[in-house]
Design a protein around this motif. Structure first.
Motif, PDB file in Angstrom:
ATOM      1  N   GLU A  64      -6.609  12.999   5.679  1.00 18.59           N
ATOM      2  CA  GLU A  64      -6.510  11.571   5.376  1.00 18.59           C
ATOM      3  C   GLU A  64      -7.410  11.193   4.201  1.00 18.59           C
ATOM      4  O   GLU A  64      -7.033  10.391   3.340  1.00 18.59           O
ATOM      5  N   GLN A  65      -8.607  11.806   4.156  1.00 14.97           N
ATOM      6  CA  GLN A  65      -9.514  11.552   3.041  1.00 14.97           C
ATOM      7  C   GLN A  65      -8.929  12.068   1.733  1.00 14.97           C
ATOM      8  O   GLN A  65      -9.053  11.426   0.678  1.00 14.97           O
ATOM      9  N   GLN A  66      -8.273  13.225   1.794  1.00 18.97           N
ATOM     10  CA  GLN A  66      -7.655  13.799   0.606  1.00 18.97           C
ATOM     11  C   GLN A  66      -6.563  12.871   0.068  1.00 18.97           C
ATOM     12  O   GLN A  66      -6.472  12.629  -1.148  1.00 18.97           O
ATOM     13  N   ILE A  67      -5.740  12.336   0.963  1.00 19.89           N
ATOM     14  CA  ILE A  67      -4.668  11.418   0.553  1.00 19.89           C
ATOM     15  C   ILE A  67      -5.253  10.154  -0.062  1.00 19.89           C
ATOM     16  O   ILE A  67      -4.785   9.662  -1.105  1.00 19.89           O
ATOM     17  N   MET A  68      -6.301   9.619   0.559  1.00 25.20           N
ATOM     18  CA  MET A  68      -6.930   8.398   0.060  1.00 25.20           C
ATOM     19  C   MET A  68      -7.523   8.614  -1.334  1.00 25.20           C
ATOM     20  O   MET A  68      -7.361   7.782  -2.231  1.00 25.20           O
ATOM     21  N   GLU A  69      -8.207   9.742  -1.524  1.00 21.25           N
ATOM     22  CA  GLU A  69      -8.796  10.050  -2.823  1.00 21.25           C
ATOM     23  C   GLU A  69      -7.720  10.204  -3.883  1.00 21.25           C
ATOM     24  O   GLU A  69      -7.892   9.769  -5.036  1.00 21.25           O
ATOM     25  N   ARG A  70      -6.594  10.811  -3.507  1.00 14.24           N
ATOM     26  CA  ARG A  70      -5.506  10.996  -4.468  1.00 14.24           C
ATOM     27  C   ARG A  70      -4.926   9.646  -4.885  1.00 14.24           C
ATOM     28  O   ARG A  70      -4.630   9.411  -6.062  1.00 14.24           O
ATOM     29  N   GLU A  71      -4.768   8.746  -3.920  1.00 15.01           N
ATOM     30  CA  GLU A  71      -4.217   7.425  -4.230  1.00 15.01           C
ATOM     31  C   GLU A  71      -5.168   6.610  -5.108  1.00 15.01           C
ATOM     32  O   GLU A  71      -4.737   5.918  -6.035  1.00 15.01           O
ATOM     33  N   LEU A  72      -6.478   6.718  -4.836  1.00 17.24           N
ATOM     34  CA  LEU A  72      -7.460   6.018  -5.665  1.00 17.24           C
ATOM     35  C   LEU A  72      -7.455   6.551  -7.094  1.00 17.24           C
ATOM     36  O   LEU A  72      -7.550   5.795  -8.057  1.00 17.24           O
ATOM     37  N   GLN A  73      -7.333   7.854  -7.208  1.00 17.09           N
ATOM     38  CA  GLN A  73      -7.295   8.479  -8.530  1.00 17.09           C
ATOM     39  C   GLN A  73      -6.065   8.028  -9.301  1.00 17.09           C
ATOM     40  O   GLN A  73      -6.130   7.745 -10.496  1.00 17.09           O
ATOM     41  N   ARG A  80      -0.625  21.871  -4.554  1.00 15.91           N
ATOM     42  CA  ARG A  80      -0.280  21.366  -5.880  1.00 15.91           C
ATOM     43  C   ARG A  80       0.193  19.914  -5.779  1.00 15.91           C
ATOM     44  O   ARG A  80       0.738  19.498  -4.756  1.00 15.91           O
ATOM     45  N   VAL A  81       0.000  19.191  -6.860  1.00 18.09           N
ATOM     46  CA  VAL A  81       0.482  17.810  -6.976  1.00 18.09           C
ATOM     47  C   VAL A  81       1.479  17.753  -8.129  1.00 18.09           C
ATOM     48  O   VAL A  81       1.282  18.402  -9.167  1.00 18.09           O
ATOM     49  N   GLY A  82       2.551  16.980  -7.936  1.00 11.54           N
ATOM     50  CA  GLY A  82       3.566  16.838  -8.982  1.00 11.54           C
ATOM     51  C   GLY A  82       3.805  15.385  -9.340  1.00 11.54           C
ATOM     52  O   GLY A  82       3.483  14.472  -8.572  1.00 11.54           O
ATOM     53  N   TYR A 113       3.203  10.156  -7.127  1.00 12.17           N
ATOM     54  CA  TYR A 113       3.111  11.614  -7.179  1.00 12.17           C
ATOM     55  C   TYR A 113       3.759  12.208  -5.929  1.00 12.17           C
ATOM     56  O   TYR A 113       4.076  11.507  -4.968  1.00 12.17           O
ATOM     57  N   PHE A 114       3.936  13.519  -5.936  1.00 13.61           N
ATOM     58  CA  PHE A 114       4.375  14.210  -4.718  1.00 13.61           C
ATOM     59  C   PHE A 114       3.494  15.432  -4.502  1.00 13.61           C
ATOM     60  O   PHE A 114       2.847  15.931  -5.429  1.00 13.61           O
ATOM     61  N   GLU A 115       3.456  15.897  -3.254  1.00 15.67           N
ATOM     62  CA  GLU A 115       2.562  16.982  -2.864  1.00 15.67           C
ATOM     63  C   GLU A 115       3.355  18.232  -2.506  1.00 15.67           C
ATOM     64  O   GLU A 115       4.441  18.151  -1.919  1.00 15.67           O
ATOM     65  N   VAL A 116       2.793  19.377  -2.872  1.00 15.51           N
ATOM     66  CA  VAL A 116       3.397  20.661  -2.527  1.00 15.51           C
ATOM     67  C   VAL A 116       2.324  21.534  -1.871  1.00 15.51           C
ATOM     68  O   VAL A 116       1.588  22.257  -2.555  1.00 15.51           O
ATOM     69  N   PRO A 117       2.181  21.449  -0.550  1.00 17.68           N
ATOM     70  CA  PRO A 117       1.215  22.316   0.124  1.00 17.68           C
ATOM     71  C   PRO A 117       1.684  23.766   0.108  1.00 17.68           C
ATOM     72  O   PRO A 117       2.884  24.044  -0.038  1.00 17.68           O
ATOM     73  N   GLY A 118       0.747  24.692   0.237  1.00 19.31           N
ATOM     74  CA  GLY A 118       1.086  26.105   0.238  1.00 19.31           C
ATOM     75  C   GLY A 118       1.954  26.482   1.429  1.00 19.31           C
ATOM     76  O   GLY A 118       1.773  25.984   2.539  1.00 19.31           O
TER      77      GLY A 118
END
Length: 293
Positions: free
Chosen positions: A77-86, A276-278, A96-101
């Motif tokens: 949840e923290q990772q998602i929040m940081e990505r949205e703030l960025q 990865r982020v796209g 953006y979209f996310e591509v987890p391994g």
């Protein structure tokens, strides 16, 4: 005493809850319900447990599992929040979209396989899971890696140190029930992909030969202290690798202490993440076409 019974060992003070795999004359082959331990015990040393919740060891294991899962969800949840703030800070209008391994998980226990896949699904990690006996894992790794093309492979099941080994002979693979099988599978994985950052290998189970697994190419392995590891510990490591950015190395202290078994149960080496982020986010998914990422 029959196959499928839940039991504890009297001589060990009921420290681990087991399920009876088979009964051979006066000896029962046991598989841990919460820990990846393969053991045998005289039938007379076993007590049948009617209610799993009555086992203090099982309750404690599940409490620890819930705590580890909660920590992992909080970090996500923290990772998602940081990505949205960025994204907002950079005034990016496109989402953006996310591509987890992607994970290939081979498991020597069907119940653990089911629990593992439930956790991958809960954490939205793309995973392909297969139940297979430990002795067949090397052959399956050889066949599946070119087909699945995972970012992370988990090779786990049951293991344990043999009772009748030579004194203190913990450096010999022959002293372990399944470590040689895990090592064989790790070798095949490394023949397929030599780079430890291109393919992350997580291997081992309870009391496995940690050093041999690392020396043969595993990024993370059990068990440095030859202790019991929880059924979901390899899954936690794989999820951490799946959601760590490809720009960052997986935080060793964080991932190890985030497992239920801790530093004596799991260890590893510095490894790049696979997340990865796209940008921009695809508007549609083509019908009948499988994503390549």
């Amino acid at each position: 005493m029959k196959q499928g019974d839940l039991v504890v060992r009297k001589s060990y003070g009921g420290d681990v809850l087991f399920r009876v795999a088979t009964v051979q004359e006066e000896t029962a082959i046991l598989k841990g319900t919460d820990y990846r331990l393969l053991a045998d015990a005289p039938v007379v040393d076993l007590s049948v447990v009617g209610d799993p919740e009555s086992s203090a060891a099982a309750r404690q294991a599940r409490i620890k599992a819930a705590e580890s899962t909660m920590k992992m969800q909080t970090q996500r949840e923290q990772q998602i929040m940081e990505r949205e703030l960025q994204q907002r800070a950079q005034s990016e209008s496109q989402p953006y979209f996310e591509v987890p391994g992607k994970v290939l998980h081979l498991d020597g226990d069907s119940n653990y396989m089911r629990k593992s896949m439930q956790l991958y699904t809960q954490m939205r990690v793309p995973a392909h899971g297969i139940y297979v006996h430990e002795s067949q894992m090397a052959d399956l790794v050889y066949r599946l890696l070119p087909q699945i093309k995972p970012d992370i492979v988990v090779i786990t099941g049951h293991d344990g140190v043999l009772k009748n080994r030579l004194d203190d002979d913990l450096h010999n693979l022959a002293s372990y029930k399944n470590s040689q099988n895990f090592v064989n599978a790790v070798r095949i994985a490394r023949q397929y992909e030599k780079s430890k950052d291109s393919l992350v290998v997580v291997a081992g189970a309870c009391q496995s030969h940690y050093e041999a697994l690392l020396q043969n190419g595993a990024n993370f392995a059990s068990s440095p202290g030859r202790v019991l590891i929880h059924a979901l510990d390899p899954v936690y490591v794989a999820i951490k690798a799946s959601y760590t950015s490809i720009k960052d190395t997986i935080n060793l202290a964080d991932v190890i202490h985030g497992t239920i078994s801790g530093i004596d149960g799991v260890g590893g080496i510095e490894t790049l993440g696979k997340f990865r982020v796209g940008l921009p986010k695809p508007k549609t998914t083509l019908t009948g076409v499988k994503p390549t990422v």
